[in-house]
Design an enzyme around this catalytic site. Sequence first.
Site, PDB file in Angstrom:
ATOM      1  N   PRO A  59       2.517  -0.678   1.964  1.00 43.42           N
ATOM      2  CG  PRO A  59       0.759  -2.037   2.643  1.00 43.42           C
ATOM      3  CD  PRO A  59       2.243  -1.997   2.527  1.00 43.42           C
ATOM      4  CB  THR A  60       0.645   4.995   1.967  1.00 41.60           C
ATOM      5  OG1 THR A  60       1.560   4.994   0.897  1.00 41.60           O
ATOM      6  CG2 THR A  60       0.691   6.326   2.689  1.00 41.60           C
ATOM      7  N   GLY A  61       0.310   4.086   5.189  1.00 40.63           N
ATOM      8  CA  GLY A  61      -0.663   3.963   6.260  1.00 40.63           C
ATOM      9  C   GLY A  61      -0.603   2.603   6.895  1.00 40.63           C
ATOM     10  CB  CYS A  62       1.497  -0.333   6.281  1.00 43.92           C
ATOM     11  SG  CYS A  62       1.812  -1.989   6.880  1.00 43.92           S
ATOM     12  CB  ILE A  63       0.540   1.995  11.678  1.00 45.52           C
ATOM     13  CG1 ILE A  63      -0.958   1.723  11.720  1.00 45.52           C
ATOM     14  CG2 ILE A  63       0.814   3.306  10.981  1.00 45.52           C
ATOM     15  CD1 ILE A  63      -1.716   2.632  12.645  1.00 45.52           C
TER      16      ILE A  63
END
Lengths: 101, 130, 110
Positions: free
Chosen positions: C106-110
Amino acid sequence: MLHIINKSPFENNSLASCLRVAGAAKDHAILFIEDGVYGATQGTAVEKSVRDAMANMAVYALNPDLEARGVQGRVMNGVKLVDYDGFVDLVAEHDNVQSWL
Amino acid sequence: MSEEMDMDEGGTVKKFMFVNRKAPYGTIYALEGLEVVLISAAFDQDVSLAFLDDGVYELVKGQNTKAVEMKNFSSTYRALEGYDIEKLYVERESLEVRGLNEDDLLVDVQVLSAAEMGEMMAAQDVVISF
Amino acid sequence: MALEVNGKTYETDEEGFLLNLNEWNEDVAKALAQGENIDMTENHWEVINFLRDYYNEYQIAPAVRVLTKAIGKKLGPEKGNSKYLYDLFPFGPGKQACKIAGLPKPTGCI
């Protein structure tokens, strides 16, 4: 707000867009750096638009970049010259900065 | 976990504006900018997007990248609402000189004059340019 | 890295995410789930299919928070919460479910 222009006004539309968005407002200032410094010189096709903006806003140019390009003697009256320390001061003095890439 | 809890843990909320001024496929700016925006959503800040100059082309309806074999990220702008990013500002002059109007865009936006855009920009805590 | 399913080889990245999402099928999903020690139930498939639909529509894998909210909207509040999703995918619905669904991380998976 401080607007930084680092591209020649003859290469792209950053200066034109910056002046359109910020030119009429108060509390904006422009700093020309790198190839942007050509926008601070006399006798160009963009001189008038920069002069008009100077009625409302402060205009600065980074002297080392003017010198590097051999145009330090062609700067428009009213443009304030800054060195690198002055650049840092300008960024620190303003609430925010927009770099017109 | 509720959003209120996130806000309490996150501390100060700042106003972030991401300024988009490049067309979508010729350079990587637009896609990189969009990814940064999506990541920024995880930090619960007050995020807005501004579209000026060729940046307005990022939002044009009907993009189809099949033949150029690139990712069509125009649909991703429609996901922003789900990320609670709902402040999308487009400069009217940039639309006009490109023969576009609001109906040509694939998301709901607020169209602003150049002067209004300048005020909006000045009101931010942080402005990040792509 | 690579994954073998029914005699066919599927390329994955160093974290085991499928490189070509068009190669995905249910057997690949089951093999990916096995690698995560997950027994696929109907509830798991529901989330996987939701993720694939989301990706088709928006061209990104949603962040966990966004996924949770969107699932709640579509499948009801008893499923749109972290506990439910973490019970299904203990190492994170974003990362684990996206992997099984054949999506990128996921993009924005931190």
